[in-house]
Structures are given as structure tokens and as C-alpha cells.
Design an enzyme around this catalytic site. Structure first.
Site, PDB file in Angstrom:
ATOM      1  N   GLU A 178      -5.428 -24.246  19.694  1.00  0.00           N
ATOM      2  CA  GLU A 178      -5.913 -25.209  20.703  1.00  0.00           C
ATOM      3  C   GLU A 178      -4.965 -26.403  20.934  1.00  0.00           C
ATOM      4  O   GLU A 178      -4.996 -26.909  22.060  1.00  0.00           O
ATOM      5  CB  GLU A 178      -7.303 -25.720  20.296  1.00  0.00           C
ATOM      6  CG  GLU A 178      -8.394 -24.658  20.374  1.00  0.00           C
ATOM      7  CD  GLU A 178      -8.328 -23.645  19.236  1.00  0.00           C
ATOM      8  OE1 GLU A 178      -8.781 -22.499  19.422  1.00  0.00           O
ATOM      9  OE2 GLU A 178      -7.813 -23.996  18.161  1.00  0.00           O
ATOM     10  N   ASP A 229      -4.577 -17.402  16.366  1.00  0.00           N
ATOM     11  CA  ASP A 229      -5.779 -18.207  16.203  1.00  0.00           C
ATOM     12  C   ASP A 229      -5.365 -19.676  16.089  1.00  0.00           C
ATOM     13  O   ASP A 229      -4.169 -20.006  16.013  1.00  0.00           O
ATOM     14  CB  ASP A 229      -6.511 -17.750  14.943  1.00  0.00           C
ATOM     15  CG  ASP A 229      -7.960 -18.216  14.879  1.00  0.00           C
ATOM     16  OD1 ASP A 229      -8.420 -18.884  15.829  1.00  0.00           O
ATOM     17  OD2 ASP A 229      -8.626 -17.928  13.872  1.00  0.00           O
ATOM     18  N   ASP A 269     -15.773 -18.557  17.234  1.00  0.00           N
ATOM     19  CA  ASP A 269     -16.611 -18.458  16.038  1.00  0.00           C
ATOM     20  C   ASP A 269     -18.096 -18.489  16.383  1.00  0.00           C
ATOM     21  O   ASP A 269     -18.787 -19.501  16.194  1.00  0.00           O
ATOM     22  CB  ASP A 269     -16.263 -19.598  15.072  1.00  0.00           C
ATOM     23  CG  ASP A 269     -14.816 -19.523  14.607  1.00  0.00           C
ATOM     24  OD1 ASP A 269     -14.195 -18.455  14.775  1.00  0.00           O
ATOM     25  OD2 ASP A 269     -14.299 -20.521  14.091  1.00  0.00           O
TER      26      ASP A 269
END
Length: 810
Positions: free
Chosen positions: A395, A392, A469
Site C-alpha cells: 500500500e 503483499d 484480509d
């Protein structure tokens, strides 16, 4: 000094002790920074301006031409350095950009540029006289977006600069703009749709890099995706367990909580394959560690669940806690593996879940190799072969960075600016983790499973992706299919949206509809924020639990089909979850459809995405006939027709998700209720044969050990190809391709038994059905039942193996 004063004004002199995921500061007095509302250039509130536009009938967007600034107003200072809030981009090499405009003749249907929370078909961002949908171009810049907005071109977690055109005139064609820097893409249709000589234009503009363009000529979806697979790589076959249901939340509190959840699934016969642990399982958010108070016996816990056929997943993110007593940080610092500041002197220090953090440079092969080594069992203490990984925040997410990410002028170990490789970071992290899960096992012969939030072109080679999300709202359930189809357009097939929505609380109806939809998306996981109420299947009452269990059971029954479709996707490059145009490129009425889709070529799915719905409109391609998978009845009606499409209203009450099998297909299932895919491995198959208008059908079933790389290393696999032609008196025939005769033994054949064959659309009862096989010269009469009212014929207990050749004749 000016920047320091602005910082002090912004925070009112308060001491900052941290940052939250939305990029806002956390203060020492326990309060949090409040987001400042932006004003429009005219001084009006943004919402007021939008309302005024609606009142006056002004189009939502202004378009590329209208966005251009007058030359005298152009800010030349921003070309050499730039400020974003409190952040400064030094731009040491000055202004840079590359761009290109591409025209797709005779086309007004463009797709691609994932990931955006918008329709699968790309909408216009530029055009004459206000004929465009969005006011901003599609942005491709991987970001951790907190509570993302819908129907927007804003950047999200991952991106693929691929555009595909579908046209009746020019067929299927694509363009891949290979540039990992921040990129904007305008979409324009000119002339306006409905006029002669229509064409679609795309204008790519990237902050840096070079012009590196690949044209994919098609001319049809099958050819185009084969071309794209050759260019960016093919999706490897995932392990079977990863296609089952995954149960997750932030966070399961401790081992007792894990055992209680697992036991309840067992008690209620709810199938699931994987239980997940979020960041709280670690020792102070130090990855590769366990909280000794809440998870003191991780190996015992994994063995307990593994004994019942389950796996576990733990989260491991790319930010590393800056703690000299943390072995990962100590070694990474010593070896010089971190991304550097803009001068290339100090390790970059950003803020994420652990607080002060540094970030490994995954653009460097040496760093990727070191990271992969950390997954060895002697290093990742408490891990076992039943533990897999969730990547996770890759980015990468930096809570106190510009747009919650890294400054663009940071340097990697090769002194290359972050702006040059930003969109590659998540994919390279994902890749390295997957390599680590392979290398940790002796013989490197166990398939990995890694879920990633961020991605780029070729991420299909490294594991699964999810849409991040989302929220527990009907609107987010509704946008899930278009987003997932957009990812599949980009050849990312192993994708899913969190069932139930991550943020907020879901009610029983929304949870039921989401579980039904999730059962027909490639990656099937339920997940929730720590502030959300618990939402395991039994939390909504017995009636809803039964519905949720039924949805999961439908998924598990179809695992042989899912596995076969994933195998086909790896071989051909064709996506697993397909837009209607991918399968029906000659039916233009279906090009824009993104509220229904196909799994492989044979199952049509129409999720129910609105509250209180009892009926749904399904668009059936008339080039094929269709059978309801629940009633096994052929769909017939005199509803609205448009070209080669039948628009049909169908029942879809709370117990029904509309799913249809294509006439002319054979779909394999396993019907015995088990609690995990592992326990189903040697269960017999039921073949569902749906005859087409010519009373023909064909289909395939792929089989291997579902876990290892032996299907590649030893050619240990088999493919059954089924064929049916009732006009030629062939009830069903099986032709088998064996990878290696040495690998497939008699036990393997006896473990792949077909126990039932269900044939739909049989017009009349046959007088007999006889079986002949390769090892017998005599025919054996088959027992069967036929119902003339439903036109369903069932052959029971044929006693044949899917790995042997045989024929059943009328």
C-alpha cells in the site's frame, strides 16, 4: 519535548521492540500495546452515541454540509503542519487541494470508486435534510487495514477514482479523476430519489495534484469500457493455470508439509493448480531467499509439483530488511534505491514483518528495472520457471507509520513528496514484479502471474488482485460479491476474495458455500491465517470433502469458457464478472442488484451467503430465457414480476449453488476429471447449446497454447464461432478464425476435438442430423439421442475439431 512526553505516556515507559500489523507496539516484556477507545467530541462513548441516534431515528450520516466547521472553529494551524497520533506531517509546501463537483443528470445509480467493503452501488454521503446513508465521504487512500469493517466508506488496500452512471434516460457515462493523492468523494442525490429531474452529484476533493479529468461518454457499457481500456490499458490474457484453484495458508511449515498437502490432493482427486508459500518460507523474512532448515531443496520441490502439473507461488513484499549481510539490502543501499526521509538525506527506516526495513522507490524507472532483474534465476536462487509471485503489503504497509503507512512528507529519489504518489506505489511495484517474471526467461515468452493486494487505475495490465484480509464469517462471504463487482466496475477483472475467510475459523457449511461461490469468481484461492485451523478440503470430513471437490470440478469443467471470457475482456475491455446492468442496461430493476452477477454474458450466478439456506431468490431478466446448468431445464414460473424481471424462488440446498446459462448461448466445457489444468490441455470439448425463444444460439471458444506470448508474437491462436438456428435447420455451425495458418498445424487441430454437443430447449426430435465439413463433399449422419420430456438432444462423438469449419444440419 511535548511529543516525547506523549510517547512515554502512551507506552508507560516500556521499551518498544517492534510493531504488529495493526500499528500497535510490541514491548520488550512480551506484552502488546492495547488500542485506546476514541471518545466522541461530546465525551460520550462512540457506541452510546450511535445507539442514541438509532433510538431517536437520526440518520446514520450528517452529510457534507453538516460536516463543515464554522469559520471561527477552523484549525488554521493544521493547514501548515499536522499531527496524527505520534506522527507529524511537516507539510513543507503548506495547504494544497484540488476538487471538482460533477453532476450526472437523470441518474440515481452511480457505481465505482473501488475498493470499499460496501454495496456495489455508491450510497449517498451528503444531502439535504439527512437523506444520506453514510456520515463520511468515500475515502481513496491505499492502506493496510487490519480486520476491516463492513458497510463503510473507509479506505482499503487499493483505489480507482472512477465513477460510472447508469440511467435509462442518459445511458452509461463515466468520469475518471486521475489523481493518486489522498482523495475524498461525496455522493449526493438531488432532488431526493423518486422526484422529477433527479440527478446524482459527486464531489471529488484531493489533497494535492492537478485537475486531470477524463469524461467517458458511453453511451452504453460496451462503449464505455472500450473507452476506458483505451485510456488505462487492456488486461493481458493470463496463463491458464492461474484460472484454476490456488491452495494457500500462512504458512505451510516445510517441504514435508508441502509434499503431504500435495499428495492428499492427488489421493482424493481434488483438482488444484498452485500451492502457495507465505513469508515464513524465507530466511528471516529476507525476500528472494529460502529458510535452509525448512525448505532446503526448493528447486527439487518445485520440480516434484511441476511434474504433476502444478506450480508454486512465493510471497515477495516491498519492504527490505535492513541487514548489511542481506544482498538485496546491501545492493539497494549502495545504488541509492530507497525512499528517503523528509529531508532527502537518509534512507527511510520503517517497521514491517522483518523488523527495521527500508522501501524501494518504485516511482523511479531505474529502481523498477533493478527490481525486475532480481527475478533472474541466477539471482533468485532456488527459483524455477514454475515459481510465480505474490505481492503483499504494498500500500505500502509500515507498522509504525501513520495509519500503518508512510509519512506523507517522505521523499522519492526525484525529491517528490510521498503524498503526491501514494496510491501509485502498489501498482508500480506490481508492474515491476510482472516485468521481472517475463524477463527472467530466455526469449521473454512466458506469461507471468503476480497477485497484488494494492492497486490503482491500470492495475488490470499487471495481474490479479484480491480483497485482502477478510474474515471467516457469513457477512464477509455476503460482501464478497458486491466488493468483487465493484472492482470489475473499475475494470479490474482478475479478482477474488479468499475462500473460507483469512481470519478466524470456518465450519463445514460456510466453507462449502464459500467454495461454491469462489468457483464462480475470477481468481479462485483458499487462504487462512496462521492462527486459523487447517482447512484443506479433507479437513471437514468425507461428506464435505466431496462437496468441496464437486465445486472445484465445476470450475475446472468451465475453464474453456473462463479462458474465452478473459480473452474477450482483453479485447473489448468489458469486465469478466459483470453487474446485471452491464449486460442489461435497459432493465432498471436490475441496476442495484449485487447479490447475483454474470460471468461474461452467458452464466448467471447467485451465491448462497446465509447459514441454513435451502432456497434463494433469483432475478431473471425476461429479455432472455434461462437454463439451470445442473438440470439443463428451462426456468419457468409464475413468481413475482417487476418490469422485465422475474423474481423466482429456487432450490439451493447445501449441494446446490444456483447457476444458469442464458438462452441463446453456447458454453464450452471439458468434462474429464483431471487434477490440474495442465493435464486437461488436450482433452476434448463438450458444447452446451442453450436455445433462445427463436431457437437460436451462438458463442465462441478461444484457443492457444495457454502459457506463452505466441498468441501475440506468432498469432498462434484460433477462435471458433458457433451458431445454431433450428428454424433454419442448422443444428450447429462452426466458423473459425485462425491467427496464423503457419502457427496452427494438423496436430493442433487434432488436439481440439469436440466429443459431445448438448442442445437444450429442442421442441421436437429431428429425423436426422448430418455433418458436412470443409474437406468433404459428402454428408455424414450423426448419432444423437433426444429426450422429449426434458427437450434435451445430445450428439455423441461427432469427431470434429474446434479449429476446423463444419456444419451439422437437420
Amino acid at each position: 519535548e511535548e511529543g516525547e512526553n506523549e510517547e512515554e505516556d502512551r507506552h508507560g515507559g516500556k521499551e518498544i521492540v517492534g510493531y504488529w500489523e495493526d500499528g500497535l507496539a510490541i514491548y520488550a516484556d512480551g506484552t502488546r500495546e492495547e488500542r485506546q477507545e476514541l471518545e466522541s467530541p461530546t465525551g460520550e462513548e462512540e457506541g452510546d452515541a450511535e445507539d442514541l441516534d438509532e433510538e431517536m431515528g437520526v440518520d446514520k450520516g450528517e452529510g457534507r454540509e453538516q460536516r463543515r466547521l464554522d469559520e471561527e472553529e477552523f484549525d488554521t494551524a493544521g493547514m501548515w503542519e499536522e499531527k496524527f497520533g505520534d506522527h507529524h506531517d511537516s507539510k513543507p509546501f503548506g495547504p494544497m487541494s484540488v476538487g471538482m463537483e460533477l453532476t450526472f443528470p437523470a441518474s440515481n445509480h452511480l457505481f465505482g470508486l473501488p475498493e470499499h467493503a460496501s454495496s456495489t452501488q455508491l450510497k449517498t454521503t451528503a444531502g439535504n435534510e439527512g437523506h444520506h446513508h453514510y456520515k463520511e465521504p468515500y475515502r481513496l487512500y491505499n492502506l493496510d487495514v487490519f480486520e476491516y469493517e463492513l458497510d463503510e466508506t473507509m479506505a482499503l488496500y487499493g483505489h480507482i477514482p472512477l465513477v460510472i452512471s447508469q440511467s435509462m434516460t442518459t445511458g452509461t457515462a463515466g468520469a475518471f479523476w486521475f489523481n493518486p493523492t489522498e482523495t475524498f468523494v461525496d455522493i449526493e442525490e438531488t432532488p431526493e430519489v423518486g422526484t422529477e429531474n433527479v440527478a446524482s452529484k459527486t464531489h471529488f476533493m484531493s489533497e494535492s495534484g492537478i485537475v486531470d479529468l477524463f469524461l467517458l461518454p458511453g453511451p452504453d457499457p460496451i462503449a464505455l469500457y472500450e473507452q476506458y481500456a483505451r485510456l488505462t490499458g487492456r488486461m493481458p490474457l493470463p496463463p491458464m493455470f492461474s484460472l484454476g484453484y490456488h491452495q494457500c495458508r500462512w504458512n505451510y511449515r516445510d517441504e514435508a508439509d508441502v509434499y503431504a498437502v500435495h499428495a492428499k490432493f492427488e489421493e482424493l482427486d481434488c483438482p488444484y493448480d498452485v500451492l502457495w508459500l507465505d513469508i515464513e518460507h524465507t530466511d528471516g523474512k529476507r525476500y528472494f531467499t529460502w529458510d535452509k532448515k525448512t525448505f532446503p531443496h526448493p528447486i527439487e520441490m518445485q520440480k516434484k509439483l511441476g511434474g504433476d502439473g502444478r506450480r508454486m507461488v512465493t510471497i515477495i513484499d516491498p519492504h527490505i530488511k535492513r541487514d548489511n549481510n542481506y544482498y538485496i539490502h546491501e545492493e539497494a543501499t549502495k545504488l541509492g534505491l530507497y525512499i528517503k526521509d523528509k529531508k532527502g538525506e537518509k534512507d527511510y527506516d520503517g517497521w514491517c514483518w522483518p523488523g527495521s526495513s527500508s522501501y524501494l522507490d518504485f516511482t523511479n524507472e531505474r529502481v523498477r528495472g533493478w527490481w525486475a532483474d532480481q527475478f533472474h534465476y541466477n539471482k533468485y536462487q532456488g527459483s524455477t520457471p514454475d515459481l510465480f509471485t505474490w505481492n503483499d503489503m504494498n500500500e505500502p504497509s509500515v507498522f509504525n507509520g501513520p495509519e500503518v503507512s508512510m509519512q506523507k512528507d517522505l521523499l522519492n529519489l526525484n525529491k517528490c513528496e510521498h503524498r503526491e504518489w501514494h496510491n501509485l506505489y502498489g501498482m508500480l511495484f506490481h508492474r515491476s514484479t510482472g516485468e521481472g517474471l517475463v524477463q527472467r526467461n530466455a526469449g521473454q515468452n512466458v506469461r507471468p502471474f503476480v497477485l497484488s493486494r494494492s492497486f490503482f487505475a491500470s492495475s488490470q495490465r499487471y495481474g490479479a488482485i484480491w480483497t485482502g484480509d477478510n474474515e471467516a464469517k457469513w457477512s464477509h462471504l455476503e460482501i464478497a460479491a458486491p466488493m468483487l463487482l465493484g472492482l470489475n466496475v473499475g475494470a479490474l477483472s482478475f479478482v477474488g476474495a479468499d475462500v473460507g475467510g483469512f481470519f478466524g475459523n470456518t465450519d463445514a457449511e460456510l466453507m462449502t458455500r464459500w467454495m461454491q461461490a469462489g468457483a464462480y469468481q475470477p481468481f479462485f484461492r483458499g487462504h487462512a491465517h496462521h492462527d486459523a485451523k487447517r482447512r484443506e478440503p479433507w479437513m471437514f470430513g468425507d461428506e464435505t470433502m466431496v462437496r468441496l471437490r464437486r465445486a472445484a470440478m465445476a470450475r475446472y469443467a468451465l475453464l474453456p469458457y473462463w479462458y474465452t471470457v478473459f480473452w474477450h475482456a482483453g479485447v473489448s475491455g468489458m469486465p469478466v464478472m459483470r453487474t446485471m446492468w452491464m449486460q442489461y442496461p435497459k432493465i432498471p430493476e436490475l441496476y442495484s442488484v449485487d447479490d447475483q452477477y454474470l460471468i461474461g454474458s452467458d452464466l448467471l450466478v447467485k451465491p448462497v451467503t446465509s447459514a441454513g439456506a435451502t432456497t434463494s431468490t433469483v432475478k431473471f431478466p425476461l429479455t432472455d430465457c434461462w437454463y439451470d446448468v445442473d438440470t439443463m431445464q428451462r426456468m419457468q414460473g409464475s413468481d413475482k414480476h417487476a418490469g422485465n424481471t422475474l423474481y423466482m424462488n429456487v432450490d439451493s440446498d447445501i449441494d446446490k449453488i444456483p447457476v444458469y446459462q442464458r438462452g441463446g448461448s453456447v458454453v464450452p466445457r471439458k468434462l474429464r476429471l483431471r487434477r490440474s489444468s495442465h493435464l486437461m490441455m488436450n482433452d476434448p470439448y463438450t458444447l452446451y447449446v442453450a436455445l433462445d425463444n427463436d431457437l437460436k444460439a451462438d458463442g465462441s471458444l478461444y484457443m492457444d497454447d495457454e502459457t506463452t506470448f505466441d498468441h501475440e508474437k506468432r498469432l498462434d491462436f484460433g477462435v471458433a464461432s458457433f451458431f445454431s438456428n433450428w428454424r433454419e435447420n442448422i443444428a450447429i455451425r462452426n466458423s473459425v478464425h485462425i491467427g496464423s495458418e503457419d502457427a496452427i498445424n494438423s496436430k493442433a487441430k487434432s488436439d481440439r476435438i469436440v466429443e459431445r454437443i448438448v442442445v437444450m430447449g429442442v421442441p421436437a426430435e429431428p429425423s436426422k442430423i448430418s455433418l458436412t465439413s470443409m474437406d468433404s463433399t459428402e454428408a455424414t449422419l450423426m448419432e444423437f439421442q433426444y429426450d422429449a420430456s426434458t427437450q434435451i438432444l445430445i450428439i455423441r462423438k461427432p469427431g470434429v475439431s474446434a479449429l476446423e469449419e463444419w456444419t451439422m444440419e437437420l
